[in-house]
Design an enzyme around this catalytic site. Sequence first.
Site, PDB file in Angstrom:
ATOM      1  N   CYS A 191      -4.608  -1.519  -1.847  1.00 55.10           N
ATOM      2  CA  CYS A 191      -4.666  -0.102  -2.184  1.00 55.10           C
ATOM      3  C   CYS A 191      -5.791   0.086  -3.204  1.00 55.10           C
ATOM      4  O   CYS A 191      -5.702  -0.421  -4.334  1.00 55.10           O
ATOM      5  CB  CYS A 191      -3.318   0.327  -2.768  1.00 55.10           C
ATOM      6  SG  CYS A 191      -3.312   2.039  -3.304  1.00 55.10           S
ATOM      7  N   CYS A 198     -10.953   2.891   0.096  1.00 60.56           N
ATOM      8  CA  CYS A 198      -9.535   3.163   0.375  1.00 60.56           C
ATOM      9  C   CYS A 198      -9.199   2.388   1.638  1.00 60.56           C
ATOM     10  O   CYS A 198      -9.914   2.486   2.643  1.00 60.56           O
ATOM     11  CB  CYS A 198      -9.291   4.656   0.586  1.00 60.56           C
ATOM     12  SG  CYS A 198      -7.640   5.025   1.231  1.00 60.56           S
ATOM     13  N   ASP A 218       0.879  -1.178   0.000  1.00 54.77           N
ATOM     14  CA  ASP A 218       0.000   0.000   0.000  1.00 54.77           C
ATOM     15  C   ASP A 218       0.912   1.222   0.000  1.00 54.77           C
ATOM     16  O   ASP A 218       2.130   1.113   0.130  1.00 54.77           O
ATOM     17  CB  ASP A 218      -0.905  -0.016   1.239  1.00 54.77           C
ATOM     18  CG  ASP A 218      -1.803   1.214   1.299  1.00 54.77           C
ATOM     19  OD1 ASP A 218      -2.356   1.586   0.247  1.00 54.77           O
ATOM     20  OD2 ASP A 218      -1.935   1.831   2.373  1.00 54.77           O
ATOM     21  N   SER A 219       0.288   2.396  -0.090  1.00 55.46           N
ATOM     22  CA  SER A 219       1.069   3.623  -0.029  1.00 55.46           C
ATOM     23  C   SER A 219       1.545   3.917   1.395  1.00 55.46           C
ATOM     24  O   SER A 219       2.312   4.848   1.594  1.00 55.46           O
ATOM     25  CB  SER A 219       0.217   4.796  -0.506  1.00 55.46           C
ATOM     26  OG  SER A 219      -0.868   4.968   0.395  1.00 55.46           O
ATOM     27  N   HIS A 264      -6.950   2.749   3.802  1.00 53.84           N
ATOM     28  CA  HIS A 264      -6.665   3.563   4.994  1.00 53.84           C
ATOM     29  C   HIS A 264      -7.916   3.808   5.833  1.00 53.84           C
ATOM     30  O   HIS A 264      -7.829   4.013   7.042  1.00 53.84           O
ATOM     31  CB  HIS A 264      -6.123   4.939   4.577  1.00 53.84           C
ATOM     32  CG  HIS A 264      -4.638   4.983   4.340  1.00 53.84           C
ATOM     33  ND1 HIS A 264      -4.061   4.530   3.184  1.00 53.84           N
ATOM     34  CD2 HIS A 264      -3.618   5.453   5.108  1.00 53.84           C
ATOM     35  CE1 HIS A 264      -2.744   4.717   3.242  1.00 53.84           C
ATOM     36  NE2 HIS A 264      -2.454   5.279   4.407  1.00 53.84           N
ATOM     37  N   GLU A 277      -1.970   9.200   8.187  1.00 52.64           N
ATOM     38  CA  GLU A 277      -0.516   9.023   8.126  1.00 52.64           C
ATOM     39  C   GLU A 277       0.206   9.911   9.138  1.00 52.64           C
ATOM     40  O   GLU A 277       1.353   9.652   9.487  1.00 52.64           O
ATOM     41  CB  GLU A 277       0.004   9.301   6.708  1.00 52.64           C
ATOM     42  CG  GLU A 277      -0.352   8.216   5.696  1.00 52.64           C
ATOM     43  CD  GLU A 277       0.436   6.914   5.883  1.00 52.64           C
ATOM     44  OE1 GLU A 277       1.570   6.962   6.360  1.00 52.64           O
ATOM     45  OE2 GLU A 277      -0.124   5.841   5.537  1.00 52.64           O
TER      46      GLU A 277
HETATM   47  N1  DGL Z   1      -4.611   3.204   0.906  1.00 53.09           N
HETATM   48  C1  DGL Z   1      -4.627   3.527  -0.470  1.00 53.09           C
HETATM   49  C2  DGL Z   1      -5.969   3.285  -1.091  1.00 53.09           C
HETATM   50  O1  DGL Z   1      -6.597   2.303  -0.705  1.00 53.09           O
HETATM   51  C3  DGL Z   1      -3.914   4.775  -0.903  1.00 53.09           C
HETATM   52  C4  DGL Z   1      -4.250   6.039  -0.214  1.00 53.09           C
HETATM   53  C5  DGL Z   1      -3.334   7.163  -0.665  1.00 53.09           C
HETATM   54  O2  DGL Z   1      -2.127   7.009  -0.577  1.00 53.09           O
HETATM   55  O3  DGL Z   1      -3.865   8.178  -1.124  1.00 53.09           O
HETATM   56  O4  DGL Z   1      -6.423   3.959  -1.967  1.00 53.09           O
END
Ligand code: DGL
Length: 267
Positions: free
Chosen positions: A73, A185, A10-11, A187, A151
């Site tokens: 992600c 997302c 993931d990011s 996150h 984050e």
């Molecule tokens: N967690 C990621 C997603 O599901 C990326 C979020 C991001 O870095 O903007 O989209």
Amino acid sequence: MDNRPIGIFDSGLGGLTAVKALRELLPEEDIVYFADSGRVPYGARPVEQLRRMAVQDMDFVANHGAKAIIAACGTVSSNAPDLLAGYRLPVFGVLRPGVEAMSRVPGSAPLGVIATAASIRSGAFQRSLEERCPGREIISAACPDFVPLIESGHSGAEDEAVCEAVARYMRPLKERGCAAVLLGCTHFGIIGEAISAYMGARVRLISASACAAEKLRDYLAASGLTGGHGREKYYTSGSAGDFSRLAATFLGRELEAAAEETGVMEC
Ligand code: DGL
């Protein structure tokens, strides 16, 4: 039986929602996790860049011995589905499993989906939900402030900045009486409590990460590829200290070993 690890990327912290779900389903599997924290947020990036990064992320976990991958992600899953499908290892994105789970939500009330700006802009969530849930109104919302907040360590249901952002983005979905909201997302599961508190207990939140983890479990079982010793190895292209600290907070346990820094890849 296959003791190679499952690769998850993931990011940043978001993919930990997949780790958490996977740990409940398959405690014995080994995991190699790549957090591309040096390039977060993905949701603000153009599609061509995202597609190059998707390949780099898959290559990273593949080169660390993964037997299968969760692209944990939503941004990558919605902007590069063809690259995931054509990869040399089995790759499970979060888009399709999440949409499938939404299609099983009973009733006729609208369905909501929240994700990053790049995911919503791709139209992939909206289109797939419309196809899989005919006759249901789909309400989608981009929530670009959530990832930077998470984050930087904001998460609790009492966190003022989180509650303000949740109310700002979720109001239209609440006012339209959504029966369920897809967390498109990964996150967003980290602030799931705050989202649930705002939307109310009757609105179901569906974690795209958890749905992808279930798909992977089914695949490994059906192909006889389960196996491992429950070990985890974390890499980050950002700060190892920050990632390890926030990861431990979210997972509710210390990492076996602090994350290793990889440096930032060019894209
Ligand atoms: N967690 C990621 C997603 O599901 C990326 C979020 C991001 O870095 O903007 O989209």
